[in-house]
Every structure is written in C-alpha cells, then in structure tokens.
Design a protein around this motif. Structure first.
Motif, PDB file in Angstrom:
ATOM      1  N   ARG A  19      -7.226   1.995 -12.306  1.00 22.79           N
ATOM      2  CA  ARG A  19      -7.296   2.600 -13.453  1.00 22.79           C
ATOM      3  C   ARG A  19      -9.058   2.566 -13.782  1.00 22.79           C
ATOM      4  O   ARG A  19      -9.040   3.631 -14.822  1.00 22.79           O
ATOM      5  CB  ARG A  19      -6.683   1.360 -14.384  1.00 22.79           C
ATOM      6  CG  ARG A  19      -5.054   1.207 -14.289  1.00 22.79           C
ATOM      7  CD  ARG A  19      -4.539   2.609 -14.854  1.00 22.79           C
ATOM      8  NE  ARG A  19      -4.809   2.918 -16.129  1.00 22.79           N
ATOM      9  CZ  ARG A  19      -4.185   2.661 -17.056  1.00 22.79           C
ATOM     10  NH1 ARG A  19      -3.051   2.008 -17.003  1.00 22.79           N
ATOM     11  NH2 ARG A  19      -4.424   3.310 -18.296  1.00 22.79           N
ATOM     12  N   GLN A  20      -9.518   2.145 -13.371  1.00 24.12           N
ATOM     13  CA  GLN A  20     -11.217   2.052 -13.673  1.00 24.12           C
ATOM     14  C   GLN A  20     -11.488   3.577 -13.105  1.00 24.12           C
ATOM     15  O   GLN A  20     -12.236   4.318 -13.621  1.00 24.12           O
ATOM     16  CB  GLN A  20     -11.893   1.192 -12.859  1.00 24.12           C
ATOM     17  CG  GLN A  20     -11.680  -0.294 -13.499  1.00 24.12           C
ATOM     18  CD  GLN A  20     -12.492  -1.241 -12.711  1.00 24.12           C
ATOM     19  OE1 GLN A  20     -13.113  -1.209 -11.730  1.00 24.12           O
ATOM     20  NE2 GLN A  20     -12.410  -2.624 -13.305  1.00 24.12           N
ATOM     21  N   VAL A  21     -11.023   3.905 -11.886  1.00 25.28           N
ATOM     22  CA  VAL A  21     -11.230   5.132 -11.216  1.00 25.28           C
ATOM     23  C   VAL A  21     -10.848   6.217 -12.263  1.00 25.28           C
ATOM     24  O   VAL A  21     -11.367   7.466 -12.419  1.00 25.28           O
ATOM     25  CB  VAL A  21     -10.615   5.206 -10.030  1.00 25.28           C
ATOM     26  CG1 VAL A  21     -10.866   6.753  -9.316  1.00 25.28           C
ATOM     27  CG2 VAL A  21     -11.476   4.527  -8.992  1.00 25.28           C
ATOM     28  N   LEU A  22      -9.596   6.094 -12.802  1.00 24.72           N
ATOM     29  CA  LEU A  22      -9.135   6.942 -13.813  1.00 24.72           C
ATOM     30  C   LEU A  22     -10.007   7.109 -14.890  1.00 24.72           C
ATOM     31  O   LEU A  22     -10.311   8.350 -15.255  1.00 24.72           O
ATOM     32  CB  LEU A  22      -7.782   6.393 -14.263  1.00 24.72           C
ATOM     33  CG  LEU A  22      -6.954   7.526 -15.303  1.00 24.72           C
ATOM     34  CD1 LEU A  22      -6.568   8.745 -14.531  1.00 24.72           C
ATOM     35  CD2 LEU A  22      -5.642   6.906 -15.504  1.00 24.72           C
ATOM     36  N   LYS A  39      -2.532   1.635  -3.068  1.00 23.26           N
ATOM     37  CA  LYS A  39      -1.824   1.269  -1.679  1.00 23.26           C
ATOM     38  C   LYS A  39      -1.898  -0.116  -1.351  1.00 23.26           C
ATOM     39  O   LYS A  39      -1.177  -0.892  -0.731  1.00 23.26           O
ATOM     40  CB  LYS A  39      -2.372   2.063  -0.433  1.00 23.26           C
ATOM     41  CG  LYS A  39      -1.150   1.967   0.642  1.00 23.26           C
ATOM     42  CD  LYS A  39      -1.848   2.937   1.857  1.00 23.26           C
ATOM     43  CE  LYS A  39      -1.004   2.873   3.066  1.00 23.26           C
ATOM     44  NZ  LYS A  39      -1.767   4.069   4.092  1.00 23.26           N
ATOM     45  N   VAL A  40      -3.163  -0.646  -1.686  1.00 22.33           N
ATOM     46  CA  VAL A  40      -3.460  -2.136  -1.596  1.00 22.33           C
ATOM     47  C   VAL A  40      -2.959  -2.960  -2.747  1.00 22.33           C
ATOM     48  O   VAL A  40      -3.508  -4.166  -2.644  1.00 22.33           O
ATOM     49  CB  VAL A  40      -4.879  -2.452  -0.995  1.00 22.33           C
ATOM     50  CG1 VAL A  40      -5.158  -1.701   0.520  1.00 22.33           C
ATOM     51  CG2 VAL A  40      -5.995  -1.788  -2.020  1.00 22.33           C
ATOM     52  N   GLY A  41      -2.747  -2.390  -3.656  1.00 25.93           N
ATOM     53  CA  GLY A  41      -2.284  -3.023  -5.049  1.00 25.93           C
ATOM     54  C   GLY A  41      -3.416  -3.409  -5.731  1.00 25.93           C
ATOM     55  O   GLY A  41      -3.060  -4.368  -6.835  1.00 25.93           O
ATOM     56  N   ALA A  42      -4.306  -2.744  -5.669  1.00 27.19           N
ATOM     57  CA  ALA A  42      -5.661  -2.948  -6.511  1.00 27.19           C
ATOM     58  C   ALA A  42      -5.350  -2.051  -7.897  1.00 27.19           C
ATOM     59  O   ALA A  42      -6.177  -0.990  -7.912  1.00 27.19           O
ATOM     60  CB  ALA A  42      -6.921  -2.617  -6.017  1.00 27.19           C
ATOM     61  N   MET A  43      -4.428  -2.275  -8.859  1.00 25.68           N
ATOM     62  CA  MET A  43      -4.330  -1.473  -9.839  1.00 25.68           C
ATOM     63  C   MET A  43      -5.106  -1.435 -10.868  1.00 25.68           C
ATOM     64  O   MET A  43      -5.565  -0.416 -11.472  1.00 25.68           O
ATOM     65  CB  MET A  43      -2.817  -1.879 -10.604  1.00 25.68           C
ATOM     66  CG  MET A  43      -1.651  -1.754  -9.628  1.00 25.68           C
ATOM     67  SD  MET A  43      -1.444   0.108  -9.209  1.00 25.68           S
ATOM     68  CE  MET A  43      -0.950   0.858 -10.581  1.00 25.68           C
ATOM     69  N   ASP A  44      -6.078  -2.543 -11.099  1.00 22.21           N
ATOM     70  CA  ASP A  44      -7.042  -2.532 -12.209  1.00 22.21           C
ATOM     71  C   ASP A  44      -8.312  -1.632 -11.695  1.00 22.21           C
ATOM     72  O   ASP A  44      -8.764  -0.735 -12.537  1.00 22.21           O
ATOM     73  CB  ASP A  44      -7.509  -3.947 -12.512  1.00 22.21           C
ATOM     74  CG  ASP A  44      -6.646  -4.808 -12.916  1.00 22.21           C
ATOM     75  OD1 ASP A  44      -5.579  -4.152 -13.640  1.00 22.21           O
ATOM     76  OD2 ASP A  44      -6.652  -6.222 -12.883  1.00 22.21           O
ATOM     77  N   ARG A  45      -8.391  -1.574 -10.200  1.00 23.86           N
ATOM     78  CA  ARG A  45      -9.558  -0.684  -9.828  1.00 23.86           C
ATOM     79  C   ARG A  45      -9.313   0.809  -9.858  1.00 23.86           C
ATOM     80  O   ARG A  45      -9.893   1.718 -10.284  1.00 23.86           O
ATOM     81  CB  ARG A  45     -10.090  -1.240  -8.539  1.00 23.86           C
ATOM     82  CG  ARG A  45     -10.777  -2.399  -8.433  1.00 23.86           C
ATOM     83  CD  ARG A  45     -10.931  -2.596  -6.792  1.00 23.86           C
ATOM     84  NE  ARG A  45     -12.010  -1.552  -6.419  1.00 23.86           N
ATOM     85  CZ  ARG A  45     -12.370  -1.691  -5.297  1.00 23.86           C
ATOM     86  NH1 ARG A  45     -11.917  -2.362  -4.215  1.00 23.86           N
ATOM     87  NH2 ARG A  45     -13.154  -0.631  -4.805  1.00 23.86           N
ATOM     88  N   VAL A  55      -8.885   8.330  -3.842  1.00 29.75           N
ATOM     89  CA  VAL A  55      -9.305   7.067  -3.950  1.00 29.75           C
ATOM     90  C   VAL A  55      -8.371   6.031  -4.696  1.00 29.75           C
ATOM     91  O   VAL A  55      -7.952   4.980  -4.572  1.00 29.75           O
ATOM     92  CB  VAL A  55     -10.574   7.102  -4.573  1.00 29.75           C
ATOM     93  CG1 VAL A  55     -11.108   5.767  -4.922  1.00 29.75           C
ATOM     94  CG2 VAL A  55     -11.812   7.817  -3.807  1.00 29.75           C
ATOM     95  N   VAL A  56      -7.684   6.804  -5.901  1.00 29.49           N
ATOM     96  CA  VAL A  56      -6.746   6.266  -6.540  1.00 29.49           C
ATOM     97  C   VAL A  56      -5.648   5.805  -5.572  1.00 29.49           C
ATOM     98  O   VAL A  56      -5.076   4.508  -5.698  1.00 29.49           O
ATOM     99  CB  VAL A  56      -6.392   6.941  -7.643  1.00 29.49           C
ATOM    100  CG1 VAL A  56      -5.125   6.391  -8.421  1.00 29.49           C
ATOM    101  CG2 VAL A  56      -7.351   7.014  -8.916  1.00 29.49           C
ATOM    102  N   SER A  57      -4.988   6.635  -4.689  1.00 33.84           N
ATOM    103  CA  SER A  57      -4.130   6.125  -3.771  1.00 33.84           C
ATOM    104  C   SER A  57      -4.308   5.172  -2.919  1.00 33.84           C
ATOM    105  O   SER A  57      -3.617   4.300  -2.743  1.00 33.84           O
ATOM    106  CB  SER A  57      -3.479   7.574  -3.047  1.00 33.84           C
ATOM    107  OG  SER A  57      -3.174   8.739  -4.191  1.00 33.84           O
ATOM    108  N   ALA A  58      -5.651   4.957  -2.475  1.00 31.21           N
ATOM    109  CA  ALA A  58      -5.952   4.184  -1.484  1.00 31.21           C
ATOM    110  C   ALA A  58      -5.920   2.857  -2.271  1.00 31.21           C
ATOM    111  O   ALA A  58      -5.694   1.647  -1.738  1.00 31.21           O
ATOM    112  CB  ALA A  58      -7.429   4.446  -1.153  1.00 31.21           C
ATOM    113  N   LEU A  59      -6.327   2.613  -3.126  1.00 30.99           N
ATOM    114  CA  LEU A  59      -6.410   1.375  -4.253  1.00 30.99           C
ATOM    115  C   LEU A  59      -4.978   1.133  -4.484  1.00 30.99           C
ATOM    116  O   LEU A  59      -4.657  -0.234  -4.554  1.00 30.99           O
ATOM    117  CB  LEU A  59      -7.328   1.670  -5.397  1.00 30.99           C
ATOM    118  CG  LEU A  59      -8.961   1.773  -5.220  1.00 30.99           C
ATOM    119  CD1 LEU A  59      -9.736   2.250  -6.595  1.00 30.99           C
ATOM    120  CD2 LEU A  59      -9.580   0.536  -4.586  1.00 30.99           C
TER     121      LEU A  59
END
Length: 716
Positions: A405-408, A397-403, A391-395
């Motif tokens: 980090r939330q998953v982390l 990949k589309v540049g959603a770095m804040d989201r 999921v982190v990779s998918a986010l």
C-alpha cells in the motif's frame, strides 16, 4: 471494409443487397442512416411494423457495430437474432456482419464473433481480413478459454481453405491473409505448444505472398518456451539477423522474457548487461552462456542424450526446417551474426527482469531494481506503472500488504497513476490473507478516489476470496454486483460461483449457476464446470445425483478425468456405498487400459493417468468393505504408476475391522464356496501387508460381512 463473395452471380445474399431498391416506407429510415443519425434510426426500426429492406438493415447493423458500445452491440445482435429466427439472415451483407464480428470481439464476446464468421463462411461469404484476423487474434490469446487457441487455428484454416478453392485469387483479395493474420495463427500454435502446426502455418506464408517479420520470430521464441527448448532461443535470433529482417528491440525483450520464464536469471542478467553496453555480439554472449560453440556440424540441442524420445526427435526435425541455421552445412567455423547496432535496454526490459526476481521470491532485488531505474538519466528507462505494479506484486506475494500500500501511495505522489492491474493485485493479496473487508474498502477506494472501474477479473478475485472465508452469500452478492455494472461473467466467474455453492453444501444452487452458464452464449461449459457440479453433490454424499451429472457430461461429449472420479470416490466413501466403489474402479481400470498394448483401444475415449488420491480413496473403501481382491488390483495399479501405497494405514484398517471375522457353520454350500474365495483374497491381502497369513503359518481367518455395509460380495 469490402465484402468478398465466393460465387457473386449465384449468391442470394448479393441479390438481396443489390437488386432490392428501398421501398417508400423505408425512405425515412434510409435518410436517417445516411445522415448517421443512428439513435433515431434505431428507434424508427424498433417502431416499424414491417421488416426493412436489406440496404437499411445492413447499414443499421454497420452503424450500431461501429459505435463499439455494449448497448449498440446488443441492438445489432438483436437484429441478427430476429433475422435468423425469421430465416431472413440473407438480408445482411458481408460488410455489416464483419463489422459486427469486430465489435463483438472488442466487447469480449469472442464466441459470438467466431460463430458469426462461421455462419458467413457457410453462406458462401469470405469476411474481410481485418474482421477475421481480429477474431483469430483474440481467440489465440484468450486467457479465459483453454480451447481458444485451437478454435483460432481452426478458423484460420477454414478461411484459407476457402481461399484455395477460388478459381481466381483476385476474387478474394480483401480476405487474403496478411502478415498480421498469419502472426495471429502462429501465436495460436505457440500457445498450444504445437511445433508441427506452427511449421504448417509458417510454410503456407509464401502461398499468400506474406513474409515473416520480427513478430513472427518473436512468436517462435514463445513456442520454444512452451515446449521447454531454451537451447533454441539463440538460433531464433541468429535466423532473424541472417534474413536481414528489419530488427526491432522487441526481439531482445522477448529473449529476456524467455530466459526469465525458464528461470535462467543469470543469462537474462547478462543479456541486459550486454544491452547496456550496447554490444552487437549478442549471439556470442548467449551462446557462451549456453556453452555452445560456433563450429561446423555442432549439434544445437542440449537434449542429445534423449534421442530415443520420439517427440524430441520430431521437434528437432521441425525446427531444422524452421531454423536452417541449426545445422551448418558449410564445413567451416562461422562467426556469430552481429546486430545492426547496439540496443539499450528500456523500461520494459528492466521490468521484465524485475518480474524474474519477483517470481524467484527475490523481493529485495525487485525493489533495488526499481530504485536503480529511478536513478537513470534516460527517460526511456524510467519506471512506469508496470514497474511499480511488479514491486507491488512482489510484496503482495510475501504478504507484505502494508508495504504494498505504501508503494501505491508513492505512485500517486510522484504522478505515476496506478491502473486496474495494480488494484487487482492488491485485491488478490487481501483476499489471500482472508481480509475481505479490506478488499471491499479497496474496491470502493479504487472507484471513488482513483476513478478506476473494476473489471471481471476484479470480481472473480473477490468471489474467490469469499470462498476462502466460506461466505457463499458474499460471493453471490459480488456476482450480482458485477452483472449490475454491465460486466459480462466469464467462464471463471461461473465456475468460481459454482465452487462457492458446492463448498458450502448447496449443490442445487451450484446447478442453477451451471444451467445459467450453459445458456450464456458468451461462454462455453467445460470439464471444470462439470467437475464442480459433480463435486457439489459428492460433498453431501449424493452419489446418485452425481452419477446423473456424469452421465449428462458424457452425453455432452466430455470424458470424466481424475478430478471427476476423485469426487465420485469421496462421495461414495461418505455415502458408505462400497458397491458403487466397485463400479467406479471397473471404469477407472478400463480407462487406464486404453491405449496399452493388449488393452482396449477405443480412440473416442482418452486414456486415464490415475493419481494417488483417487486410487487411495477407492482402495480405502474396498479394504473397509473386505473387497480384498479388488483392493489388491488397486494397489497393483498404484505400484505400476509409481504411487507408493500406504501400507501402514491399510494394516491398521485390517486389524481394526477384520481380525475377528467368522463364518456361520450353517451357511449354504454356495455361500460357503463364495466365502472360500473371499478368504483366499483376504489371505493374499494379508500377505501383501506382511501380516500373519496362511501362506506362512496355515492359520485360519474367517470373514464375515461388515456391519453397515450391506452386501459385501467382491464382485458386481
């Protein structure tokens, strides 16, 4: 681990290790080794004024290798190096050398391990199967060595060839390949995408009393993916069931992964759904998805319309031997074989499907799959760190770095700790978004808060990120920090740092990195490194220096490729040396003719498939320098290779630079004759461009050498 000798009575190695009794001055060292006081034994060896006897040396190397630490490996290697330099390598037995090879493999010193095994083979020794299998397996799947699988297969064949030469197979019982060894070789064939080599290894299994297992056929699934034969996947599953090989859910997981790799998410979803329903008729489900029928004489390949393709025909014959069920000889309809029982999907199965969604850019489906997994009652299907990392990779990949980090943070909260791969994915995301400062902060957080140490991949990502922001000093800083942590650079590390210096206009520093890479025994210089070195000089227009590098490249056994020639062409254009462009074009043209009917057939030089950028650059130089005959040759080559020439650009160049050329009336006769030939070439080029020319209106065009380009003779 037992040692195996080819010729026990004659081996000097064996005599050294069995007939020499410990000398009195070696008794202390031997006593320490018997008590497994390895550290004290090493100190005693280091301070010894003489070379210990073979027994002590072999035991010391064995114990150091068994510790599996970087320092102990370095110590063991130093002993081997000393003995090699003093021509005393025969003092070590096969047992300690095999242990050293395994230790080196675990430390990712695969090249060293492979060279050690080759030395053993040359000395008449056969290493234990576990030792050489470890090296073959590592080479076969090495991500940092494009030639790793080929070297793995070569090493496998070297061992098996020696085994066949033995008069008594019992002499080498400890070295004979087992199922794990053969599967490692099959994996090398699969990664090479070589069905013929795969069949050869597969056919050799009975010679060593080895039978294929589920992993063997899982590797065959990988081979089908490598050569683009999705139609064969279901037949691999059928074959496993027909042979009644103990079935494992990993085969179904391999099939899900294969369909995901092919981008066939619909079939992957149906397979997972069938597993959820615990259906046993998976073969029928897959064949229905592929629109295949269970009938006699049914052709199994979806590529029947391509029978004229020799490679496809050859592969069909190979797979008919690997999978006899491809062609049913019974003449009757057959029922699909059933699984021995239903197999429910687990975490790995669902995560593989998530990766398919991620690769397809379906971020919402990736997140929804994670939420669905969290609601499942079966603990074996709950999301793990790999699921969350997907999921982190998918986010990312589309540049959603804040989201991302939330998953982390969510992983930390629910007790699913992130691993090194998770952090590397985030590091790469920040670097791609040119946020190097945040990448540095994340690296510090990873070490200080999560207690996870970065690896060579982490630093390769950071070095590459510095290139994106044109920070060669930062790239060098990360490279040095990596080595200070005791992390060995890989081929990617060296070439990435070379790229940083090449792109920042520092080719001499790039050359220093290249020289260091060349002297590092853990890596092997490849064409990418040579090309990066050429690129560094060409970016500054230093054509002569670049040509010297190319010459050394050829002397080292590497042939320039399109990238090499493209860099040279750009360097020539920058240096305004059109004569060099003619030399370059002649070489490119010769390489393009290699293998063609009527052309040169030097088997030592591979043919070249030019690309549009290379030919366009050389043509551009020739047109600007009024080398119209050569320009016509190049555009003809472009059209032959399906590359549309940019007529608009060449027309603009011609009109701007050559429409007012003239010839002095006082030129010598020989010079006038040469200009007649150039004039004809110019008229022919104008005809190709569609400009007014003598073929249409008999107009006269005069050509004159271009200012700043020196001698513009259209020949070399």
């Amino acid at each position: 681990m037992n040692a195996t000798l080819l010729q026990p009575p004659l081996s000097p190695f064996q005599r050294a290790t069995t007939t020499n009794s410990p000398e009195p001055r070696d008794q202390k060292l031997l006593s320490l080794l018997r008590d497994r006081k390895t550290e004290e034994a090493w100190l005693a060896y280091s301070h010894s004024t003489h070379l210990p006897n073979p027994t002590c040396l072999s035991r010391l190397v064995s114990q150091l290798s068994y510790q599996n630490t970087l320092s102990s490996l370095t110590r063991a290697q130093s002993i081997v190096t000393r003995l090699r330099n003093e021509r005393q390598l025969h003092r070590l037995d096969a047992n300690c050398l095999g242990l050293l090879a395994v230790s080196a493999t675990k430390a990712n010193h695969t090249l060293y391990a492979a060279s050690l095994l080759r030395s053993m083979l040359r000395s008449g020794y056969l290493p234990h199967v576990k030792a050489w299998t470890a090296v073959v397996a590592c080479l076969a799947s090495s991500p940092d060595r494009g030639d790793g699988p080929a070297e793995a297969l070569q090493l496998f064949r070297s061992v098996t060839r020696r085994l066949r030469r033995l008069p008594d197979p019992a002499m080498a019982a400890a070295s004979r390949p087992d199922t794990a060894a053969v599967n490692a070789a099959l994996n090398a064939c699969a990664n090479l995408g070589d069905p013929r080599a795969f069949l050869q290894v597969f056919d050799e299994m009975p010679q060593f009393n080895v039978a294929p297992d589920a992993l063997s056929y899982n590797t065959m699934i990988k081979l089908c993916c490598r050569i683009g034969r999705k139609d064969l996947l279901v037949f691999v599953l059928e074959r496993v069931l027909q042979l009644e090989i103990p079935f494992c859910v990993t085969t179904l997981q391999s099939l899900v992964s294969a369909y995901v790799e092919f981008g066939d998410l619909e079939t992957a979803e149906k397979l997972v759904q069938a597993m959820r329903e615990e259906r046993r008729d998976i073969c029928r489900v897959l064949k229905e998805c592929s629109n295949l029928e269970y009938s006699s004489g049914n052709e199994s390949s979806d590529d029947d319309d391509d029978d004229d393709d020799d490679d496809d025909d050859d592969n069909d014959c190979i797979f008919e031997k690997l999978l006899p069920n491809l062609v049913d000889q019974s003449g009757n309809e057959v029922e699909p074989p059933l699984l021995p029982k239903g197999y429910a999907p687990n975490t790995r199965t669902y995560t593989t499907l998530m990766k398919g969604y991620m690769n397809a850019g379906r971020v919402s489906d990736t997140v929804r799959m994670l939420e669905a997994m969290r609601r499942l009652d079966d603990k074996g299907s709950q999301p793990d760190h790999v699921s969350y990392t997907t999921v982190v990779s998918a986010l990312v990949k589309v540049g959603a770095m804040d989201r991302a980090r939330q998953v982390l943070a969510e992983m930390t909260r629910i007790g699913v700790p992130a691993n090194l791969i998770t952090y590397n994915v985030l590091l790469k995301g920040y670097c791609k978004q040119l946020q190097i400062d945040k990448a540095r902060e994340l690296l510090k957080e990873m070490v200080d808060d999560a207690g996870i140490q970065p690896d060579v991949v982490s630093y390769n990502i950071l070095i590459d990120g510095c290139i994106l922001v044109d920070d060669s000093a930062g790239a060098l800083s990360f490279f040095n920090e990596m080595r200070a942590r005791g992390i060995a650079p890989t081929k990617i590390s060296y070439t990435t740092l070379m790229k940083a210096f090449a792109y920042s206009g520092q080719p001499k520093l790039a050359h220093r990195v290249f020289n260091e890479m060349d002297s590092d025994p853990r890596v092997k210089v490849d064409l990418i490194a040579w090309n990066m070195l050429v690129e560094g000089y060409c970016r500054l227009g230093l054509v002569e220096e670049a040509k010297k590098v190319v010459q050394k490249m050829k002397e080292s056994g590497f042939h320039p490729d399109v990238g090499t020639y493209g860099s040279l062409a750009n360097g020539i254009a920058l240096a305004r040396k059109p004569g060099e462009a003619l030399l370059l074009w002649n070489e490119v043209k010769e390489r393009c003719e290699v293998g063609k009917e009527g052309g040169k057939s030097d088997s030592s030089v591979p043919p070249l498939k030019p690309d549009g950028a290379l030919l366009d650059t050389i043509a551009d130089i020739c047109v600007r320098a009024a080398f119209f005959r050569k320009a016509l040759e190049i555009v003809a080559c472009m059209e032959e290779n399906g590359i549309p020439p940019n007529k608009t650009k060449f027309t603009r160049i011609y009109v701007e630079m050559h429409s007012r050329m003239f010839t002095s009336k006082h030129a010598s006769r020989a010079r006038q004759d040469r200009r007649v030939e150039r004039k004809r070439a110019a008229e022919a080029f104008k005809f190709w461009l569609g400009l007014p020319n003598s073929y249409y209106d008999g107009s006269e065009w005069r050509l004159e050498p271009m200012e700043g380009y020196g001698n513009t003779s259209d020949s070399v």
